[in-house]
Design a protein around this motif. Structure first.
Motif, short mmCIF file in Angstrom:
data_model
loop_
_atom_site.label_atom_id
_atom_site.label_comp_id
_atom_site.label_asym_id
_atom_site.label_seq_id
_atom_site.Cartn_x
_atom_site.Cartn_y
_atom_site.Cartn_z
N ASP A 2 0.84 -1.19 0.00
CA ASP A 2 0.00 0.00 0.00
C ASP A 2 0.88 1.25 0.00
OD1 ASP A 2 -2.15 1.67 0.09
OD2 ASP A 2 -2.45 1.48 2.26
N VAL A 3 1.58 1.49 -1.12
CA VAL A 3 2.49 2.63 -1.24
C VAL A 3 2.23 3.32 -2.58
CG1 VAL A 3 4.90 3.37 -1.41
CG2 VAL A 3 4.25 1.56 0.20
N ALA A 4 2.14 4.65 -2.55
CA ALA A 4 1.92 5.43 -3.77
C ALA A 4 3.21 6.16 -4.14
CB ALA A 4 0.80 6.44 -3.55
N VAL A 5 3.69 5.93 -5.36
CA VAL A 5 4.97 6.48 -5.81
C VAL A 5 4.75 7.28 -7.09
CG1 VAL A 5 7.33 5.93 -6.55
CG2 VAL A 5 6.18 4.48 -4.85
N GLY A 6 5.40 8.43 -7.17
CA GLY A 6 5.46 9.20 -8.40
C GLY A 6 6.88 9.18 -8.96
N ILE A 7 7.00 9.16 -10.27
CA ILE A 7 8.32 9.13 -10.92
C ILE A 7 8.38 10.26 -11.94
CG2 ILE A 7 9.91 7.82 -12.39
CD1 ILE A 7 8.71 5.27 -11.20
N VAL A 8 9.42 11.09 -11.83
CA VAL A 8 9.64 12.19 -12.77
C VAL A 8 10.99 11.97 -13.44
CG1 VAL A 8 9.81 14.68 -13.08
CG2 VAL A 8 8.31 13.74 -11.29
N ALA A 9 10.99 11.82 -14.75
CA ALA A 9 12.23 11.60 -15.50
C ALA A 9 12.60 12.87 -16.25
CB ALA A 9 12.08 10.45 -16.48
N GLN A 10 13.88 13.14 -16.33
CA GLN A 10 14.37 14.32 -17.05
C GLN A 10 13.83 14.32 -18.48
OE1 GLN A 10 18.68 14.52 -17.92
NE2 GLN A 10 18.64 16.50 -16.89
N ARG A 11 13.30 15.46 -18.88
CA ARG A 11 12.63 15.57 -20.18
C ARG A 11 13.58 15.22 -21.33
NH1 ARG A 11 8.11 18.47 -21.82
NH2 ARG A 11 7.90 19.30 -19.70
N ASP A 12 13.08 14.44 -22.27
CA ASP A 12 13.81 14.07 -23.50
C ASP A 12 15.12 13.35 -23.22
OD1 ASP A 12 11.81 15.30 -25.03
OD2 ASP A 12 12.79 17.25 -24.89
N ASN A 13 15.21 12.64 -22.11
CA ASN A 13 16.40 11.87 -21.77
C ASN A 13 16.04 10.39 -21.85
OD1 ASN A 13 18.42 10.41 -20.25
ND2 ASN A 13 19.09 12.35 -19.38
N GLU A 14 16.54 9.70 -22.87
CA GLU A 14 16.17 8.30 -23.08
C GLU A 14 16.65 7.40 -21.95
OE1 GLU A 14 17.49 7.04 -26.90
OE2 GLU A 14 16.15 8.39 -28.00
N HIS A 15 17.82 7.71 -21.38
CA HIS A 15 18.33 6.94 -20.25
C HIS A 15 17.37 7.06 -19.06
CE1 HIS A 15 21.97 6.03 -17.39
NE2 HIS A 15 21.06 5.09 -17.36
N ALA A 16 16.90 8.28 -18.79
CA ALA A 16 15.97 8.49 -17.69
C ALA A 16 14.65 7.77 -17.94
CB ALA A 16 15.73 9.99 -17.50
N GLN A 17 14.18 7.80 -19.18
CA GLN A 17 12.92 7.13 -19.50
C GLN A 17 13.04 5.61 -19.37
OE1 GLN A 17 12.21 8.61 -23.44
NE2 GLN A 17 11.56 10.65 -22.72
N ALA A 18 14.17 5.05 -19.80
CA ALA A 18 14.37 3.61 -19.67
C ALA A 18 14.41 3.19 -18.20
CB ALA A 18 15.66 3.20 -20.37
N LEU A 19 15.05 4.00 -17.38
CA LEU A 19 15.09 3.71 -15.95
C LEU A 19 13.70 3.82 -15.34
CD1 LEU A 19 16.76 2.97 -13.53
CD2 LEU A 19 17.46 5.36 -13.31
N ALA A 20 12.92 4.79 -15.81
CA ALA A 20 11.54 4.92 -15.32
C ALA A 20 10.73 3.67 -15.64
CB ALA A 20 10.89 6.16 -15.94
N VAL A 21 10.91 3.11 -16.82
CA VAL A 21 10.21 1.87 -17.19
C VAL A 21 10.55 0.75 -16.22
CG1 VAL A 21 10.05 0.04 -18.93
CG2 VAL A 21 10.01 2.44 -19.64
N ASP A 22 11.83 0.57 -15.92
CA ASP A 22 12.25 -0.49 -15.00
C ASP A 22 11.66 -0.28 -13.60
OD1 ASP A 22 13.76 -1.60 -17.02
OD2 ASP A 22 15.66 -0.71 -16.34
N LEU A 23 11.63 0.97 -13.15
CA LEU A 23 11.10 1.26 -11.82
C LEU A 23 9.60 1.02 -11.76
CD1 LEU A 23 13.07 4.53 -10.92
CD2 LEU A 23 13.38 2.25 -9.93
N VAL A 24 8.87 1.46 -12.79
CA VAL A 24 7.42 1.24 -12.83
C VAL A 24 7.11 -0.25 -12.78
CG1 VAL A 24 5.35 1.44 -14.25
CG2 VAL A 24 6.87 3.41 -14.02
N GLU A 25 7.80 -1.03 -13.60
CA GLU A 25 7.54 -2.47 -13.65
C GLU A 25 7.83 -3.13 -12.30
OE1 GLU A 25 9.92 -3.88 -16.86
OE2 GLU A 25 8.48 -3.22 -18.42
N ALA A 26 8.96 -2.79 -11.69
CA ALA A 26 9.34 -3.42 -10.42
C ALA A 26 8.38 -3.03 -9.29
CB ALA A 26 10.77 -3.03 -10.05
N LEU A 27 8.02 -1.76 -9.23
CA LEU A 27 7.13 -1.29 -8.16
C LEU A 27 5.72 -1.85 -8.32
CD1 LEU A 27 8.35 2.41 -8.02
CD2 LEU A 27 8.49 0.77 -6.13
N GLU A 28 5.21 -1.86 -9.54
CA GLU A 28 3.87 -2.41 -9.76
C GLU A 28 3.85 -3.91 -9.52
OE1 GLU A 28 1.85 0.80 -12.83
OE2 GLU A 28 2.65 -1.09 -13.66
#
Length: 278
Positions: A2-28
């Motif tokens: 029961d934890v709510a998480v927000g993720i903000v990735a640096q705009r137009d940064n593919e490395h940041a977006q790829a890391l966001a994908v991994d974090l979303v998948e793991a947390l969900e």
């Protein structure tokens, strides 16, 4: 979980977006409720909301440099923030990308189990018009007051009082009030001192003053009043972004904001960061 998480990735940064994908998948996968910022949501398959809508969540993860974290802090206020460092210096972002997955999922699990994680509070500054009805967004780094523009012919006369006592009055490009967090940023480039982030202090630094005084370090609850005159217009600026045009003469009060920024997770090593300064 029961934890709510927000993720903000640096705009137009593919490395940041790829890391966001991994974090979303793991947390969900662990059962957390996860949202990402709208820019990132346009690039990856995840629920997206405005960053300001993440205020009040259990944790917000900032992926990028210190600038990204400053933006997140402006939007989410005192909501706990974890910084993942994709920048150069990283005074605010302590977590390396390679460690991000383990650190974020570990923090989420600790939040789920105990309801809290260790945190460090960072003071912010509040600038308000004494003779006009305005208040800037809180500044994590600094508040700058200057004349019509920087450089030759663009300054103003600025008087600075600390708790009612005059510290200086001089023609200058401007005057900068910095937190310990902001001492390594604009303040340092203007000749101000380095202040350890654990110190409880504020720094006042003149910018290209005709009659200059050494930078002044004061207690954090000091009320600083800056009076600007000798030109038609001036500006008060919070963290280089939020700007208020001043009709001179004008008086500005700078003091601690009510809500600090709350950083969670591993903390950056201040002295390691100094090695990366130019």
């Amino acid at each position: 979980m029961d934890v709510a998480v927000g993720i903000v990735a640096q705009r137009d940064n593919e490395h940041a977006q790829a890391l966001a994908v991994d974090l979303v998948e793991a947390l969900e996968r662990d059962g957390a409720s996860v949202v990402v910022d709208e820019s990132t949501g346009g690039a990856i398959d995840a629920t997206a909301v405005p960053v300001a809508a993440m205020a009040g969540r259990d944790l917000v993860v900032s992926i990028g440099g210190d600038g990204t974290l400053l933006f997140v802090a402006r939007e989410v206020g005192s909501t706990p923030i974890l910084g993942i460092n994709l920048g150069e210096v990283g005074f605010l972002n302590a977590v390396a990308p390679a460690d991000a997955l383990g650190v974020v999922t570990g923090l989420a699990a600790e939040l789920d189990e105990t309801g809290a994680v260790p945190e460090r509070e960072l003071s912010r500054l509040r600038a308000t018009g004494v003779d006009a009805d305005w208040t800037l967004e809180p500044a994590l780094n600094e508040v700058v007051v200057h004349g019509p523009r920087r450089g030759n012919g663009g300054g103003a006369t600025i008087e600075v009082q600390a708790d009612g006592q005059q510290y200086v009055e001089s023609h200058a490009d401007g005057v900068l009030v910095a937190t310990p967090t902001g001492s390594t940023a604009y303040n340092l480039s203007e000749g101000g001192p380095l202040v350890h982030p654990a110190a409880e202090a504020l720094v006042v630094t003149q910018m290209a003053a005709t009659d200059s005084m050494p930078p002044l370090v004061v207690e954090p609850d000091t009320e600083l009043v800056l009076t600007v005159s000798g030109a038609e217009t001036g500006y008060a600026i919070s963290d280089g972004r939020n700007r208020q045009r001043l009709e001179l003469p004008a008086t500005i009060s700078v003091s601690l904001a009510a809500e600090p920024v709350r950083l969670v997770g591993p903390q950056a090593n201040f002295f390691d960061g100094l090695d990366k300064l130019e």
